[in-house]
Design an enzyme around this catalytic site. Sequence first.
Site, PDB file in Angstrom:
ATOM      1  N   TYR A  29       0.859  -1.185   0.000  1.00  0.00           N
ATOM      2  CA  TYR A  29       0.000   0.000   0.000  1.00  0.00           C
ATOM      3  C   TYR A  29       0.899   1.239   0.000  1.00  0.00           C
ATOM      4  CZ  TYR A  29      -4.616   1.881  -0.144  1.00  0.00           C
ATOM      5  OH  TYR A  29      -5.745   2.486  -0.586  1.00  0.00           O
ATOM      6  N   HIS A  31       3.162   4.589  -0.754  1.00  0.00           N
ATOM      7  CA  HIS A  31       2.887   6.014  -0.923  1.00  0.00           C
ATOM      8  C   HIS A  31       4.205   6.723  -1.235  1.00  0.00           C
ATOM      9  CE1 HIS A  31       4.544   6.207   3.089  1.00  0.00           C
ATOM     10  NE2 HIS A  31       3.604   5.381   3.529  1.00  0.00           N
ATOM     11  N   GLY A  33       6.239   8.287   0.516  1.00  0.00           N
ATOM     12  CA  GLY A  33       7.353   7.982   1.435  1.00  0.00           C
ATOM     13  C   GLY A  33       8.156   6.788   0.921  1.00  0.00           C
ATOM     14  N   HIS A  34       7.439   5.726   0.503  1.00  0.00           N
ATOM     15  CA  HIS A  34       8.140   4.552  -0.043  1.00  0.00           C
ATOM     16  C   HIS A  34       8.857   4.924  -1.347  1.00  0.00           C
ATOM     17  CE1 HIS A  34       4.747   2.570   2.240  1.00  0.00           C
ATOM     18  NE2 HIS A  34       5.791   1.933   2.734  1.00  0.00           N
ATOM     19  N   GLN A 145      12.467   7.535   8.473  1.00  0.00           N
ATOM     20  CA  GLN A 145      12.587   8.101   9.822  1.00  0.00           C
ATOM     21  C   GLN A 145      11.229   8.182  10.518  1.00  0.00           C
ATOM     22  OE1 GLN A 145      15.015   8.793  11.799  1.00  0.00           O
ATOM     23  NE2 GLN A 145      13.870   9.933  13.339  1.00  0.00           N
ATOM     24  N   SER A 183       0.576   4.320   5.312  1.00  0.00           N
ATOM     25  CA  SER A 183      -0.477   3.511   4.667  1.00  0.00           C
ATOM     26  C   SER A 183      -1.751   3.571   5.504  1.00  0.00           C
ATOM     27  CB  SER A 183      -0.019   2.060   4.543  1.00  0.00           C
ATOM     28  OG  SER A 183       1.237   2.017   3.896  1.00  0.00           O
TER      29      SER A 183
END
Length: 276
Positions: A29, A31, A33-34, A145, A183
């Site tokens: 899932y 976003h 950030g990933h 982080q 997520s």
Amino acid sequence: MLVVSTIADLRRALARAPRPVGLVPTMGYLHEGHASLVRRARRECAFVTASIFVNPTQFGPAEDLAKYPRDLPRDLAMLEREGTDLVFTPSPEDIYPKGFDTWVDVGAMTKRLEGEVRPGHFRGVTTVVLKLFNEFRAERAYFGQKDAQQVLVVKRMAADLDTGTEVVVCPTVREPDGLAMSSRNTYLKPEERKAATVLYRSLCHAQELCSGGERNAETLRRAVRDVLATEPRARVQYVSIADQATLEELDRVDQPALVSMAVLVGATRLIDNILL
Ligand code: PAF
């Protein structure tokens, strides 16, 4: 982009991979950030890999394992767009075959903060992360982080168990209004989504006070709680101002500190942090 779901296929694919290998472990899932972790891995590694596995052993019995959001086609499209070379999508039986009974337990640090509210959580995290480190033998693994305690625990494990994988920590990615990407944000109803901005506001308040010279950790904790209390939908689980390395609570902020919190907004549990 190659997608493999068994350990045998993963080993075959990795045997031919150029080095260095970068790994982005995820529960899917995905976003922004990933995506930022994949982009960093792309810049630093010759072969970029990711894993998508909703790890059952890091969820407590009353937690959201069954309803944890999943969208594999969307995740794969994002990973491909960001230039991932290989994705590992194992089943729980691949990771925890019948008779599985070995666990990785990091010490004192896992009993604090998240570990206190979610007993057994870090045991599940470090066990699956060590397995991934063993399988991928990546030179680098990328973590956000946002999960500050997870990062410290995984670093401790990697150092203590000589994994040979460098743990690279990347900054938290936030929505324009400051909410840290997660997520789990998808669980928030529209009015809760608005309320959830109070977490970052409270962290910024601590930062401002500290920049203005406030060093008393209890005063800072109270100030953070006061901001959180202005939002009736927010229920605080903990607010911590702790040593950045050991996570021991501080009396004074005379050394690098981590301000972290877990807050329920409606039924959704959110965590966030900043470094002071
Ligand atoms: O941060 C996560 O998504 C998970 O805790 C991780 C590191 C993929 C282990 O399951």
